[in-house]
Each structure stands twice: as C-alpha cells, then as structure tokens.
Design a protein around this motif. Structure first.
Motif, mmCIF file in Angstrom:
data_model
loop_
_atom_site.group_PDB
_atom_site.id
_atom_site.type_symbol
_atom_site.label_atom_id
_atom_site.label_comp_id
_atom_site.label_asym_id
_atom_site.label_seq_id
_atom_site.Cartn_x
_atom_site.Cartn_y
_atom_site.Cartn_z
ATOM 1 N N GLU A 127 34.326 37.927 28.190
ATOM 2 C CA GLU A 127 33.420 36.849 29.265
ATOM 3 C C GLU A 127 33.409 35.712 28.770
ATOM 4 O O GLU A 127 33.596 34.371 29.443
ATOM 5 N N LEU A 128 33.166 35.342 27.325
ATOM 6 C CA LEU A 128 33.242 34.095 26.907
ATOM 7 C C LEU A 128 34.483 33.309 27.060
ATOM 8 O O LEU A 128 34.507 32.207 27.708
ATOM 9 N N VAL A 129 35.507 33.927 27.106
ATOM 10 C CA VAL A 129 36.863 33.333 27.210
ATOM 11 C C VAL A 129 37.049 32.947 28.742
ATOM 12 O O VAL A 129 37.438 31.621 28.988
ATOM 13 N N ALA A 130 36.613 34.081 29.707
ATOM 14 C CA ALA A 130 36.734 33.641 31.267
ATOM 15 C C ALA A 130 35.755 32.550 31.344
ATOM 16 O O ALA A 130 36.180 31.585 32.171
ATOM 17 N N TRP A 131 34.695 32.345 30.888
ATOM 18 C CA TRP A 131 33.531 31.357 31.269
ATOM 19 C C TRP A 131 33.945 29.965 30.906
ATOM 20 O O TRP A 131 33.852 28.927 31.454
ATOM 21 N N ILE A 132 34.659 30.078 29.471
ATOM 22 C CA ILE A 132 34.861 28.848 29.013
ATOM 23 C C ILE A 132 36.140 28.476 29.657
ATOM 24 O O ILE A 132 36.273 26.852 29.965
ATOM 25 N N SER A 133 37.101 29.282 30.059
ATOM 26 C CA SER A 133 38.387 28.614 30.876
ATOM 27 C C SER A 133 37.675 28.031 32.244
ATOM 28 O O SER A 133 38.170 26.907 32.710
ATOM 29 N N HIS A 134 36.843 28.694 32.790
ATOM 30 C CA HIS A 134 36.219 28.208 33.874
ATOM 31 C C HIS A 134 35.521 26.707 33.766
ATOM 32 O O HIS A 134 35.758 25.976 34.551
ATOM 33 N N ASP A 135 34.711 26.711 32.777
ATOM 34 C CA ASP A 135 33.902 25.570 32.564
ATOM 35 C C ASP A 135 34.732 24.394 32.105
ATOM 36 O O ASP A 135 34.425 23.297 32.131
ATOM 37 N N LEU A 136 35.775 24.588 31.195
ATOM 38 C CA LEU A 136 36.956 23.755 31.076
ATOM 39 C C LEU A 136 37.808 22.946 32.144
ATOM 40 O O LEU A 136 38.015 21.867 32.182
#
Length: 402
Positions: A153-162
């Motif tokens: 989830e962190l990787v997915a959200w970080i990718s979205h937020d970046l």
C-alpha cells in the motif's frame, strides 16, 4: 562374611563384563531404532545376571543343581523381559513417528496438530513445545503478511503522491521553457512549494527507514513539557489559523520527561498537524500532559468526529490512510507510523481511541528515573513556561479534509 564378599566380587565381575559388552553393542547400533537399543538394554540385564551366576558357580559357591535352578529362572526372566522391551520400543518408535509426521506437516502447511495417541512424558512435552512454536510462527507470519500488505500500500500511495507533483513540475517547467507562462514568478513559487513537499516526503521515508532498521539515533535529555508543547503549538499555529482551528494547551502539567527533544518535537508536530487537518473549522485541538500510572501521558484531542472502529487498529500502520484522507493536502500515510516508531524507540506506547465528537491520540512515555527513587520524592520542577495557545484566525471557508 568372607564368602559373601567373594560371591559379590565374582558376581560383579561377571555382570561388569556383560555390561561392557552391552555398552559396546549400544555404541555400534546408536544410529538404529530405539527398539533395538531397548532390546540390548533388556538383554544386558539378563546376561549380567547370568554371567554373575556362572562366575559364582565356577568359584564353587553353587552346586550343579542350584546352577540349573538359577539358570532356569534367568531364562524365564529373559523370555518375559525381552518381548516387553521390544514392545515398549515399538510403542515409543510409533509415537515418535507420529510426532515426526505432525512436525513434517507443520513445516509444509504451517500449522501443528499434536498426535492424539497417548505418548511418553518426554514426547508429550516435545509436542507441547512444537504447538507453542507453531502458534508463535503463525503470529509471526500474520505480522509479516500485514507488514507486506502495508508495504505494498505504501509503494502504491507513494507512487500516486509522487506522480501528481512531478506532473505539475513537468508542466510548469515546460511552460517556463517555452515562454508561455503568463506569470513566471507564480510558477516559480509553485515549483518551490512542490519541491518542498517532495523533500518532506523523502525526509519522512528516510526517517521511517531508520526506525524500521533500528538505527534511529536518540540523545535523551531532561526536557520540560512546557517547552516541548509550547514550541510545538507555536510551530503549528499558522496552520491552525489557516484552517480556523483553535489550539488549547491549558492541560499541560509541570512534569519533566527524559526524551530526545528533536524526535519528540516531531511526534508532537505530526500529531498536531494530523489533528488540525481532520478538525473542521471552528473546532478545537487540545493538548494535555501529566503523570499517569505508567509514566508521562501526553494526549492530543481533535474534533474529527471519530474513526471507524474497524480502522482503529490500522491507524499507526505504515502507509495506511482512511478513505477520507485521499485528497490533498494529506501526506503519504507516514506521519502516524513515524509517531509510533519514535515513541517505541523511547520505550513508550502510542494509542488512539474515540471520544465524543472526535478522537484522542495518547503517547505514554516512561517516567524519569528520579521518580522511582522513593515514594515521597518530589519530581524536579521544569522551567515554568505556559504553552502558547495561538488564537485562531477567521474560519476558512469550507472544511479541510485530511
């Protein structure tokens, strides 16, 4: 008396010879089944008695008739003892195989089911230990699965937020490069804002990586809660005024703490920013601190309306954000995970619970060592400075969502 001593000596020599022979045989078959070892042990007992009897007879202490009687008795004992030893050996071996099969399935399927057939006390103890190990491994696997899901989830959200700020930076830089920007100064200010946001995100990731790796450096020192909370309230004052949220710090008691001031300031800042962003305009965020039964308790109370009960256990998970936190200016879901990591690095505990109209985040820290020196000792008084409680600005139009 002398005859009895000689009989004992001859019997011992004969039995010792049989025992040494049995020990040699046991060493040769030490890798064989337990049944064979038990058979050898039973045979050693029988042959030791027989060898002792023969030695006494050779010394002329037994008549031929008495020798036949004793030999017959020993033979009957052998007829009974050897099958008994073999039967016991087969039973123990069977129970051992059942336990080995259960342990093999435990390795394959991840769950240990103890054999239902009664076993010896040692095998039963081993079965209980395997069951306890299975339970611990199951808990460990569950934590590992939860951690892996949190990382995904962190990787997915970080990718979205970046992706969002990077796309904006690319568009603004292309507009400046092509000379089509109507207000270049505004574009440059926006670029700087996005770069600072990305820098904060990278800083949070670095901090979290140090926490997870156990390499977070701490320099504990005696600090006044007045100073700690006052500085934190002053730091988030502009954000509170922007959102029309009132900050209250009247509940801070004069107690000292032994913490790393920089890291604990980050804990307070993260909790306060989270509370301000979740509290609607005209709401109140209150900070309180005092002595509790387990040490120093520091709490931040907001007016978010409460957190769903099913989400409470995941609030401090890395990368997790509630469904109402998907819109900017929400972070990457790292702030509360950092809070828990820093607090646990101080041997403390971070919790959250719902209260009427909102929720309360509590940080429990160990009491300073001087508190424990005696029941009548008064804790050292910190420097008395009342935490600043910035007055709110005019309520902002609209509600800020986390």
């Amino acid at each position: 008396m002398r005859d009895y001593l000689l009989i004992a000596l001859y019997a011992f020599l004969g039995a010792a010879a049989s025992g040494l022979l049995g020990a040699a045989v046991l060493r040769l078959i030490r890798r064989r089944s337990l049944t064979a070892s038990l058979g050898v042990v039973a045979g050693v007992g029988v042959f030791a008695m027989l060898a002792g009897t023969m030695a006494v007879a050779q010394a002329m202490f037994l008549s031929a008739h008495d020798l036949r009687v004793v030999t017959t008795v020993v033979a009957m004992a052998a007829v009974v003892s050897l099958p008994t030893a073999l039967l016991l050996g087969r039973r123990v071996v069977a129970r051992s195989r059942e336990l080995a099969d259960a342990a093999r399935h435990f390795g394959d399927a991840g769950a240990f089911a103890a054999p239902t057939t009664p076993a010896t006390a040692e095998l039963a103890a081993l079965s209980r230990e395997l069951a306890a190990t299975s339970a611990r491994l199951a808990d460990s696997r569950e934590r590992e699965r939860a951690l892996e899901a949190s990382r995904r989830e962190l990787v997915a959200w970080i990718s979205h937020d970046l992706r969002t700020p990077l796309a904006g930076l690319r568009a603004m830089s292309e507009a400046l490069e092509d000379g089509v920007a109507a207000d270049p100064a505004r574009y440059l200010r926006q670029i700087r804002t996005e770069v600072e946001r990305l820098n904060d995100m990278v800083g949070d990731l670095f901090e979290l990586s140090r926490i997870h790796a156990g390499t977070l450096p701490l320099s504990p020192a005696r600090i006044s809660l007045y100073d700690l909370v006052g500085d934190a309230l002053a730091g988030v004052g502009p954000l509170a005024r922007e959102h029309g949220v009132r900050l209250v710090g009247d509940g801070v008691r004069p107690v000292p703490v032994e913490v790393d001031g920089k890291e604990m300031s980050r804990v307070l800042a993260n909790l306060l920013v989270n509370a301000i962003r979740r509290t609607p305009a005209d709401g109140t965020v209150a900070v309180a601190a005092g002595r509790g039964p387990e040490g120093v308790v520091l709490s931040v109370t907001d007016g978010c309306g409460g957190i769903p009960e099913e989400d409470l256990p995941r609030v401090f998970d890395t990368g997790w954000r509630g469904t109402d936190a998907r819109t900017p200016p929400a972070g990457a879901g790292l702030g509360l995970a950092i809070v828990r990591g820093i607090v646990e690095a101080h041997q403390g505990r971070a919790t959250v619970r719902n209260i009427p109209g909102g929720c309360r985040f509590e940080v429990t820290l160990p009491a300073p060592a001087s508190w424990l020196s005696g029941p009548g000792r008064t804790p050292p008084s910190p420097r008395r400075r009342r935490p600043a409680a910035p007055s709110p600005a005019r309520p902002a139009a609209g509600r800020s969502r986390p």
